[in-house]
Design a protein around this motif. Structure first.
Motif, PDB file in Angstrom:
ATOM      1  N   TYR A  42       0.829  -1.204   0.000  1.00  0.00           N
ATOM      2  CA  TYR A  42       0.000   0.000   0.000  1.00  0.00           C
ATOM      3  C   TYR A  42       0.868   1.261   0.000  1.00  0.00           C
ATOM      4  CZ  TYR A  42      -3.517   3.465   1.017  1.00  0.00           C
ATOM      5  OH  TYR A  42      -4.317   4.567   0.934  1.00  0.00           O
ATOM      6  N   LEU A  43       1.894   1.290   0.832  1.00  0.00           N
ATOM      7  CA  LEU A  43       2.774   2.459   0.885  1.00  0.00           C
ATOM      8  C   LEU A  43       3.519   2.664  -0.430  1.00  0.00           C
ATOM      9  CD1 LEU A  43       4.209   2.142   4.508  1.00  0.00           C
ATOM     10  CD2 LEU A  43       2.552   3.824   3.658  1.00  0.00           C
ATOM     11  N   GLU A  44       3.989   1.586  -1.034  1.00  0.00           N
ATOM     12  CA  GLU A  44       4.720   1.693  -2.301  1.00  0.00           C
ATOM     13  C   GLU A  44       3.801   2.128  -3.442  1.00  0.00           C
ATOM     14  OE1 GLU A  44       6.619  -2.155  -2.439  1.00  0.00           O
ATOM     15  OE2 GLU A  44       8.227  -1.494  -1.092  1.00  0.00           O
ATOM     16  N   ILE A  45       2.571   1.632  -3.465  1.00  0.00           N
ATOM     17  CA  ILE A  45       1.624   2.091  -4.481  1.00  0.00           C
ATOM     18  C   ILE A  45       1.316   3.571  -4.253  1.00  0.00           C
ATOM     19  CG2 ILE A  45      -0.769   1.883  -5.314  1.00  0.00           C
ATOM     20  CD1 ILE A  45      -0.456  -1.194  -4.747  1.00  0.00           C
ATOM     21  N   SER A  46       1.165   3.962  -2.998  1.00  0.00           N
ATOM     22  CA  SER A  46       0.863   5.360  -2.660  1.00  0.00           C
ATOM     23  C   SER A  46       1.924   6.322  -3.163  1.00  0.00           C
ATOM     24  CB  SER A  46       0.727   5.529  -1.140  1.00  0.00           C
ATOM     25  OG  SER A  46      -0.374   4.816  -0.659  1.00  0.00           O
ATOM     26  N   ARG A  47       3.189   5.919  -3.083  1.00  0.00           N
ATOM     27  CA  ARG A  47       4.262   6.835  -3.480  1.00  0.00           C
ATOM     28  C   ARG A  47       4.618   6.731  -4.960  1.00  0.00           C
ATOM     29  NH1 ARG A  47       8.352   3.528  -0.053  1.00  0.00           N
ATOM     30  NH2 ARG A  47       7.662   4.999   1.506  1.00  0.00           N
ATOM     31  N   SER A  48       4.072   5.754  -5.660  1.00  0.00           N
ATOM     32  CA  SER A  48       4.434   5.534  -7.066  1.00  0.00           C
ATOM     33  C   SER A  48       3.754   6.523  -8.000  1.00  0.00           C
ATOM     34  CB  SER A  48       4.072   4.107  -7.481  1.00  0.00           C
ATOM     35  OG  SER A  48       4.902   3.182  -6.812  1.00  0.00           O
ATOM     36  N   ASP A  49       4.451   6.810  -9.101  1.00  0.00           N
ATOM     37  CA  ASP A  49       3.920   7.655 -10.177  1.00  0.00           C
ATOM     38  C   ASP A  49       3.084   6.849 -11.157  1.00  0.00           C
ATOM     39  OD1 ASP A  49       5.501   9.986  -9.358  1.00  0.00           O
ATOM     40  OD2 ASP A  49       7.208   8.827 -10.106  1.00  0.00           O
ATOM     41  N   LEU A  50       3.266   5.520 -11.141  1.00  0.00           N
ATOM     42  CA  LEU A  50       2.591   4.628 -12.084  1.00  0.00           C
ATOM     43  C   LEU A  50       2.382   3.283 -11.418  1.00  0.00           C
ATOM     44  CD1 LEU A  50       1.683   3.991 -15.106  1.00  0.00           C
ATOM     45  CD2 LEU A  50       3.991   3.089 -15.399  1.00  0.00           C
ATOM     46  N   PHE A  51       1.205   2.717 -11.630  1.00  0.00           N
ATOM     47  CA  PHE A  51       0.911   1.354 -11.212  1.00  0.00           C
ATOM     48  C   PHE A  51       0.744   0.541 -12.478  1.00  0.00           C
ATOM     49  CE2 PHE A  51      -2.119  -2.059 -10.444  1.00  0.00           C
ATOM     50  CZ  PHE A  51      -1.573  -2.674  -9.331  1.00  0.00           C
ATOM     51  N   ILE A  52       1.474  -0.569 -12.572  1.00  0.00           N
ATOM     52  CA  ILE A  52       1.377  -1.428 -13.753  1.00  0.00           C
ATOM     53  C   ILE A  52       1.269  -2.862 -13.268  1.00  0.00           C
ATOM     54  CG2 ILE A  52       3.892  -1.488 -14.019  1.00  0.00           C
ATOM     55  CD1 ILE A  52       3.305  -1.585 -17.104  1.00  0.00           C
ATOM     56  N   ALA A  53       0.352  -3.631 -13.874  1.00  0.00           N
ATOM     57  CA  ALA A  53       0.144  -4.981 -13.357  1.00  0.00           C
ATOM     58  C   ALA A  53      -0.449  -5.922 -14.394  1.00  0.00           C
ATOM     59  CB  ALA A  53      -0.783  -4.932 -12.138  1.00  0.00           C
ATOM     60  N   PHE A  54      -0.216  -7.197 -14.117  1.00  0.00           N
ATOM     61  CA  PHE A  54      -0.905  -8.297 -14.772  1.00  0.00           C
ATOM     62  C   PHE A  54      -2.007  -8.718 -13.790  1.00  0.00           C
ATOM     63  CE2 PHE A  54       3.537  -8.672 -16.141  1.00  0.00           C
ATOM     64  CZ  PHE A  54       3.425  -8.859 -17.505  1.00  0.00           C
ATOM     65  N   PRO A  55      -3.292  -8.488 -14.087  1.00  0.00           N
ATOM     66  CA  PRO A  55      -4.341  -8.910 -13.154  1.00  0.00           C
ATOM     67  C   PRO A  55      -4.364 -10.417 -12.916  1.00  0.00           C
ATOM     68  CG  PRO A  55      -5.190  -7.259 -14.630  1.00  0.00           C
ATOM     69  CD  PRO A  55      -3.830  -7.652 -15.157  1.00  0.00           C
ATOM     70  N   GLY A  56      -3.913 -11.178 -13.907  1.00  0.00           N
ATOM     71  CA  GLY A  56      -3.786 -12.620 -13.740  1.00  0.00           C
ATOM     72  C   GLY A  56      -4.937 -13.417 -14.296  1.00  0.00           C
ATOM     73  N   VAL A  57      -4.611 -14.613 -14.760  1.00  0.00           N
ATOM     74  CA  VAL A  57      -5.581 -15.615 -15.188  1.00  0.00           C
ATOM     75  C   VAL A  57      -5.094 -16.940 -14.618  1.00  0.00           C
ATOM     76  CG1 VAL A  57      -6.590 -16.845 -17.138  1.00  0.00           C
ATOM     77  CG2 VAL A  57      -6.157 -14.380 -17.311  1.00  0.00           C
ATOM     78  N   PRO A  58      -5.815 -17.528 -13.649  1.00  0.00           N
ATOM     79  CA  PRO A  58      -7.015 -16.954 -13.053  1.00  0.00           C
ATOM     80  C   PRO A  58      -6.683 -15.667 -12.296  1.00  0.00           C
ATOM     81  CG  PRO A  58      -6.319 -18.875 -11.808  1.00  0.00           C
ATOM     82  CD  PRO A  58      -5.407 -18.774 -13.004  1.00  0.00           C
ATOM     83  N   ALA A  59      -7.732 -14.908 -12.022  1.00  0.00           N
ATOM     84  CA  ALA A  59      -7.553 -13.611 -11.378  1.00  0.00           C
ATOM     85  C   ALA A  59      -6.804 -13.748 -10.055  1.00  0.00           C
ATOM     86  CB  ALA A  59      -8.910 -12.963 -11.142  1.00  0.00           C
ATOM     87  N   SER A  60      -5.887 -12.833  -9.836  1.00  0.00           N
ATOM     88  CA  SER A  60      -5.155 -12.767  -8.574  1.00  0.00           C
ATOM     89  C   SER A  60      -5.912 -11.837  -7.633  1.00  0.00           C
ATOM     90  CB  SER A  60      -3.750 -12.224  -8.829  1.00  0.00           C
ATOM     91  OG  SER A  60      -3.154 -11.829  -7.605  1.00  0.00           O
ATOM     92  N   ALA A  61      -6.415 -12.388  -6.537  1.00  0.00           N
ATOM     93  CA  ALA A  61      -7.169 -11.572  -5.577  1.00  0.00           C
ATOM     94  C   ALA A  61      -6.309 -10.432  -5.038  1.00  0.00           C
ATOM     95  CB  ALA A  61      -7.675 -12.449  -4.433  1.00  0.00           C
ATOM     96  N   GLY A  62      -5.046 -10.719  -4.713  1.00  0.00           N
ATOM     97  CA  GLY A  62      -4.170  -9.676  -4.190  1.00  0.00           C
ATOM     98  C   GLY A  62      -3.933  -8.569  -5.193  1.00  0.00           C
ATOM     99  N   THR A  63      -3.720  -8.931  -6.446  1.00  0.00           N
ATOM    100  CA  THR A  63      -3.502  -7.922  -7.483  1.00  0.00           C
ATOM    101  C   THR A  63      -4.761  -7.083  -7.678  1.00  0.00           C
ATOM    102  OG1 THR A  63      -1.916  -9.386  -8.560  1.00  0.00           O
ATOM    103  CG2 THR A  63      -2.771  -7.545  -9.861  1.00  0.00           C
ATOM    104  N   HIS A  64      -5.914  -7.703  -7.583  1.00  0.00           N
ATOM    105  CA  HIS A  64      -7.157  -6.947  -7.715  1.00  0.00           C
ATOM    106  C   HIS A  64      -7.337  -5.959  -6.568  1.00  0.00           C
ATOM    107  CE1 HIS A  64      -7.915  -9.639 -11.004  1.00  0.00           C
ATOM    108  NE2 HIS A  64      -8.988  -8.943 -11.314  1.00  0.00           N
TER     109      HIS A  64
END
Length: 170
Positions: A79-101
């Motif tokens: 959460y802290l790292e996402i808060s300070r980031s200028d960009l969030f980039i991710a693979f949501p996943g297949v099957p879906a990753s609950a944590g990534t969501h």
């Protein structure tokens, strides 16, 4: 510019968070992610580091599965790292990753520019594919992860431009 470029360029991106499935990719026998799964994340991390960004990534931070943090510590750090980031980039996943969501939800609530990489020919939840109506997001659809790099810098430039950031990234 492709990820194979090693030139140093000015960037609006100081900090980037790279997310994606983790626990479900760790082999229970070895306790580690496979080489192919590691490479997918490593290449993305390297892409942004070559452009001068600090990259936050739980996979690398937790030694690809060998050094998992506790749930409270991992949650706090992400959460802290996402808060300070200028960009969030991710693979949501297949099957879906609950944590990534959950991370996608945080990034959306924090109004972070996002690039999500979605596997073609796979079903993705409507709350991800419809996110462009609520958040500053670009989607890169791919069949093979190597296809991402032909579109990555353009997608990043578009989300940064919409957020008012400088758009030169590489």
């Amino acid at each position: 510019m492709t990820s194979d470029s090693t030139a140093t360029h000015p960037t609006a991106l100081r900090e980037v968070f790279v997310g994606g499935p983790f626990l479900q990719l760790v082999d229970p026998k070895t306790g580690l992610m496979s080489d192919s799964d590691r490479l997918k994340f490593h290449r993305l991390i390297e892409h942004f580091e070559q452009r001068g960004a600090t990259v936050y990534n739980a996979h690398r931070r937790e030694a690809w599965g060998a050094e998992f943090l506790t749930a409270p510590e991992a949650t706090k750090r992400d959460y802290l790292e996402i808060s300070r980031s200028d960009l969030f980039i991710a693979f949501p996943g297949v099957p879906a990753s609950a944590g990534t969501h959950v991370e996608i939800g945080w990034a959306s609530a924090l109004r972070k520019p996002m690039v999500l990489m979605l596997e073609k020919e796979q079903k993705h939840t409507f709350l991800v594919t419809g996110l462009e109506n609520q958040a500053n997001v670009e989607f890169i659809w791919f069949a093979d992860p190597t296809e991402i790099y032909a579109h990555l810098d353009t997608a990043v430039e578009r989300v940064l431009a919409r957020s008012g950031e400088r758009t030169t990234i590489g």
